[in-house]
Motif scaffolding. Structure first.
Motif, mmCIF file in Angstrom:
data_model
loop_
_atom_site.group_PDB
_atom_site.id
_atom_site.type_symbol
_atom_site.label_atom_id
_atom_site.label_comp_id
_atom_site.label_asym_id
_atom_site.label_seq_id
_atom_site.Cartn_x
_atom_site.Cartn_y
_atom_site.Cartn_z
ATOM 1 N N VAL A 189 2.763 5.804 -3.061
ATOM 2 C CA VAL A 189 3.807 6.572 -3.741
ATOM 3 C C VAL A 189 3.534 6.620 -5.238
ATOM 4 C CG1 VAL A 189 6.263 6.616 -4.315
ATOM 5 C CG2 VAL A 189 5.535 6.068 -1.983
ATOM 6 N N GLU A 190 3.150 5.447 -5.773
ATOM 7 C CA GLU A 190 2.850 5.389 -7.207
ATOM 8 C C GLU A 190 1.664 6.280 -7.555
ATOM 9 O OE1 GLU A 190 2.279 1.321 -8.152
ATOM 10 O OE2 GLU A 190 4.376 0.751 -7.815
ATOM 11 N N LEU A 191 0.617 6.222 -6.680
ATOM 12 C CA LEU A 191 -0.565 7.060 -6.921
ATOM 13 C C LEU A 191 -0.205 8.540 -6.839
ATOM 14 C CD1 LEU A 191 -3.360 5.121 -4.966
ATOM 15 C CD2 LEU A 191 -3.136 5.376 -7.443
ATOM 16 N N GLU A 192 0.659 8.862 -5.856
ATOM 17 C CA GLU A 192 1.073 10.258 -5.711
ATOM 18 C C GLU A 192 1.841 10.702 -6.947
ATOM 19 O OE1 GLU A 192 0.818 13.789 -3.866
ATOM 20 O OE2 GLU A 192 -0.030 11.912 -3.095
ATOM 21 N N ASP A 193 2.718 9.799 -7.408
ATOM 22 C CA ASP A 193 3.477 10.119 -8.625
ATOM 23 C C ASP A 193 2.541 10.258 -9.825
ATOM 24 O OD1 ASP A 193 5.768 10.037 -7.157
ATOM 25 O OD2 ASP A 193 6.338 8.002 -7.755
ATOM 26 N N ALA A 194 1.567 9.305 -9.895
ATOM 27 C CA ALA A 194 0.622 9.356 -11.017
ATOM 28 C C ALA A 194 -0.222 10.619 -10.948
ATOM 29 C CB ALA A 194 -0.270 8.124 -10.991
ATOM 30 N N LYS A 195 -0.607 10.987 -9.708
ATOM 31 C CA LYS A 195 -1.400 12.200 -9.530
ATOM 32 C C LYS A 195 -0.603 13.427 -9.962
ATOM 33 C CE LYS A 195 -3.879 14.868 -6.006
ATOM 34 N NZ LYS A 195 -4.195 14.976 -4.547
ATOM 35 N N SER A 196 0.677 13.422 -9.568
ATOM 36 C CA SER A 196 1.535 14.547 -9.942
ATOM 37 C C SER A 196 1.683 14.623 -11.460
ATOM 38 C CB SER A 196 2.910 14.386 -9.289
ATOM 39 O OG SER A 196 3.771 15.411 -9.692
ATOM 40 N N ARG B 93 0.825 -1.205 0.000
ATOM 41 C CA ARG B 93 0.000 0.000 0.000
ATOM 42 C C ARG B 93 0.859 1.254 0.000
ATOM 43 N NH1 ARG B 93 -3.464 1.362 5.188
ATOM 44 N NH2 ARG B 93 -1.598 2.570 5.651
ATOM 45 N N LYS B 94 1.968 1.211 0.753
ATOM 46 C CA LYS B 94 2.870 2.364 0.767
ATOM 47 C C LYS B 94 3.448 2.594 -0.624
ATOM 48 C CE LYS B 94 4.267 4.317 4.007
ATOM 49 N NZ LYS B 94 3.857 5.596 4.642
ATOM 50 N N HIS B 95 3.841 1.484 -1.265
ATOM 51 C CA HIS B 95 4.361 1.619 -2.627
ATOM 52 C C HIS B 95 3.288 2.159 -3.558
ATOM 53 C CE1 HIS B 95 7.623 -1.632 -1.729
ATOM 54 N NE2 HIS B 95 7.950 -0.444 -1.266
#
Length: 701
Positions: free
Chosen positions: A294-301, A289-291
């Motif tokens: 991070v991936e979602l945050e990167d994708a969101k960015s 979930r942490k990964h």
């Protein structure tokens, strides 16, 4: 009477002197023993035939003494299968053959071995009960066996207690198994500790998490299995203080060094006396979930950057396309209204230029509109909207187009005021789009029928029915796809394939639904549904004012007004746009035009000439239009001069920013000549009133 044996030899010594002969006391004692109703006493002769059957035996077994004495053996009162089983067991134990029956009951006693065993007695009525029987061999003074004494007690109560206890034990085992199964089946690592943080129990998941066995974990401090022991210990203390902890993040470390991020959730637990026993905790592996976070945050960015880049691109594209369109449409309008008027051939060419230009502008606007809708950045002001008013406004806007094509339109006439919860402007946009499509794709001299009905409690359906060619099922499936004109690309009607998509998004943003029904040769019905709301409570004055405003807004735009004598400064770096304004103002002799190609030169000209009105482009080569406006506002000599922005930056946020900055009007390119002249007249009228007001104010000496 059974003779006294060695077993009863001590009775004389046990009886105290009581003033009675010992023989009488002995007899009384023997009678009390043999006639006790609490246990059965059965005495037999050497062959096993019953000689004594006391009151207790009668009560337990239901026989009268006379029924059994000298008739049967105790074996006849016992379960035959148990006797067989006992004989087999004794034969194996003592390594000698033993006959099932009475011999099996007394065999050990004959050898002088104490024998107490359980058997099942069978009552006279056939019922059974468990009994505990003690067997003793009776001997004469020469130690010869003269009989046997079987003393039995009803074991039913004890058996019931044992059965109940067995059930309780089994239930406890089942409960323990169930509890253990729950613990083991949990996807989380389960840990139980005492109040000091020493592990008292774990499940398999905790073993897998740490790489240690259950025996290795139990008795060890829990904090030892985490990368930050102090934080783990603090978690235990926090649970003890607050009774529970949720989403407490820790990193578990296995014996091989593998680290796992876990979400630690714990609570205290107690015994039945409410005495604290320790902490019960669950640690869930959240590494993935942490990964993922991070991936979602990167994708969101990335998505935000892409959205920003898309907005920037669309804004830039809009600006770049509007600038040449401004010249095309501007000069086209001038040519159309030239004096002397153009020839018929020239008019036809000019009309084609203007038609193509306005269509291109519509395409630009709709693409921008679609982009805003799909990004969810469309500002909505949802309020109670009177549907009949919106209908009238839409009717007045599209009726000339329908009349031009000979299409008859029918709108509902209802005395019931329907109010929908929606954005008034967006409802008009949706209605006009659907009505325009119904006109464009209708048959010659066709019909359009608009109606609205309550499709469900609290929902109103607005339908637009046309008498056009209709759509196939395949076309209906593709109806709301962007840029899909359903085969009309090569037709005579212009379009973008965007309007329906935008309408669908807007309806859904307002909590509604939209759809269509059609078949070839039978026309089409496009509909959308929105929520009904109660009529808002208005005072009579408010209603009057609102009615006046509505009537005023429904008035057609006034004709272009003549501009009074004035000096106009136009700050613009695009020569084509500059030329267009020069030609427009050339038709109005009262306007004296000054020009500047940069922001700074425009400011200098404004300070020297003090024009009545300034037109300002936003994107200038040195400073932008906002900076130039601020400089003009800070100078007392120019602060009063109205400034109108003329820009190809036509996004809603651009217009809003311009008006907030202090521009009197914000005109987007390409300009419409009539609207441009009207804006000049309004600005000059405002400046004239402002000057008059300033002249009347008292001057300070």
């Amino acid at each position: 009477m059974i003779r006294q044996t060695n077993e009863t030899a001590g009775i004389d010594d046990a009886i105290p002197e009581a003033g009675q002969p010992k023989a009488l006391l002995r007899e009384a004692l023997q009678n009390a023993i043999f006639n006790s109703a609490n246990f059965s006493s059965i005495a037999t002769d050497a062959n096993g035939v019953i000689q004594i059957f006391n009151v207790g035996a009668e009560r337990m077994l239901g026989y009268e003494a006379a029924d059994v004495m000298n008739n049967i053996t105790p074996a006849d009162l016992s379960d035959p299968q148990e006797l067989i089983a006992r004989a087999e067991a004794l034969s194996a134990e003592l390594d000698t053959p033993i006959t099932p029956g009475f011999e099996a009951l007394v065999f050990k006693a004959t050898r002088g071995i104490e024998d107490i065993y359980e058997l099942t007695y069978i009552r006279k009525d056939g019922s059974r009960f468990p009994a505990v029987v003690s067997v003793t061999a009776l001997r004469d003074p020469q130690n010869n066996i003269i009989g046997y004494l079987l003393i039995g007690t009803d074991n039913t109560a004890r058996k019931q207690v044992e059965a109940d206890q067995a059930k309780l034990d089994q239930r406890l085992r089942d409960q323990q198994f169930y509890t253990r199964s729950l613990i083991e089946s949990n996807i989380d690592a389960i840990i139980a500790t005492d109040p000091s943080g020493i592990i008292s129990d774990v499940n398999k998941q905790m073993e897998a998490l740490t790489g240690c066995t259950r025996d290795e974990l139990i008795g060890a401090p829990m904090k030892n299995f985490f990368t930050d022991p102090q934080r783990a210990e603090a978690g235990i203390k926090r649970v003890l203080n607050e009774k529970k902890v949720t989403d407490y993040e820790l990193t578990a470390r296995a014996w091989d060094g593998k680290e796992t991020v876990v979400s630690y959730n714990a609570t205290t637990f107690y015994d039945r006396d409410r005495k604290l026993q320790g902490v019960f905790a669950a640690a869930r592996d959240v590494t993935d979930r942490k990964h993922l976070d991070v991936e979602l945050e990167d994708a969101k960015s990335v998505a935000e950057k892409a959205s920003l880049a898309k907005s920037d691109f669309l804004s830039s594209m809009s600006h770049e396309l509007r600038s040449p369109l401004n010249a095309i449409l501007g000069f086209g309008q001038l040519m159309e209204s030239e004096s002397p008027p153009p020839t018929d051939s020239q008019k036809e060419s000019i009309a084609q230029i203007l038609q193509a230009g306005w269509h291109l502008l519509t395409l630009i606007n709709e693409i921008l509109d679609l982009s805003k809708v799909e990004s969810g950045k469309v500002p909505l002001s949802r309020e109670p909207v009177l549907l009949s008013e919106v209908m009238l406004e839409c009717q007045s806007m599209v009726e000339p187009q329908a009349q031009e094509r000979g299409i008859r339109m029918t709108f509902p006439q209802s005395d019931t005021p329907y109010f929908i919860h929606a954005d008034r402007t967006r409802v008009k946009q949706i209605m006009i789009n659907l009505l325009t499509n119904a006109i464009k794709y209708n048959s010659a001299k066709g019909e359009i029928e608009v109606e609205y009905t309550e499709s469900a409690p609290g929902r109103l359906r607005i339908s637009i029915k046309d008498s056009g060619a209709g759509l196939t099922p395949e076309q209906l499936e593709q109806l709301f796809e962007p840029f899909n004109r359903l085969g009309q690309e090569n037709g005579s009607e212009e379009g973008t394939g965007v309007g329906l998509v935008v309408s669908k998004r807007l309806v859904e943003l307002m909590g509604g639904t939209i759809g269509a029904e059609s078949s070839l040769g039978a026309g089409s019905v496009f509909w959308f549904e929105l929520a009904l709301v109660a009529e808002p409570a208005l005072t009579k004055r408010e209603s009057t004012i609102e009615g006046d405003d509505a009537e005023a807004s429904a008035q057609p735009t006034h004709e272009p007004r003549e501009v009074r004598p004035c000096t106009l400064l136009y700050i613009e770096d695009n020569p084509a746009n500059m030329k267009l304004v020069e030609q427009i103002t050339a038709r109005h002799p009262n306007i004296s035009l000054l020009t500047a190609a940069t922001g700074n030169s425009g400011i200098d000209t404004a300070c020297e000439a003090l024009p009545d009105l300034i037109l300002m482009d936003i994107n200038l080569p040195d400073i932008n239009g906002f900076e130039a406006l601020n400089i003009l506002r800070e100078d007392p000599a120019t602060t009063h001069i109205p400034v109108i922005a003329i820009s190809a930056n036509a996004m809603p946020e651009d217009i809003e920013r311009g008006l907030k900055a202090g521009f009197f009007r914000y005109i987007t390119k390409p300009i419409k000549v009539d609207e441009f002249i009207n804006a000049l007249s309004e600005a000059l009228g405002f400046a004239e009133k402002d000057s008059a007001k300033s002249a009347q104010e008292p001057k300070l000496s």
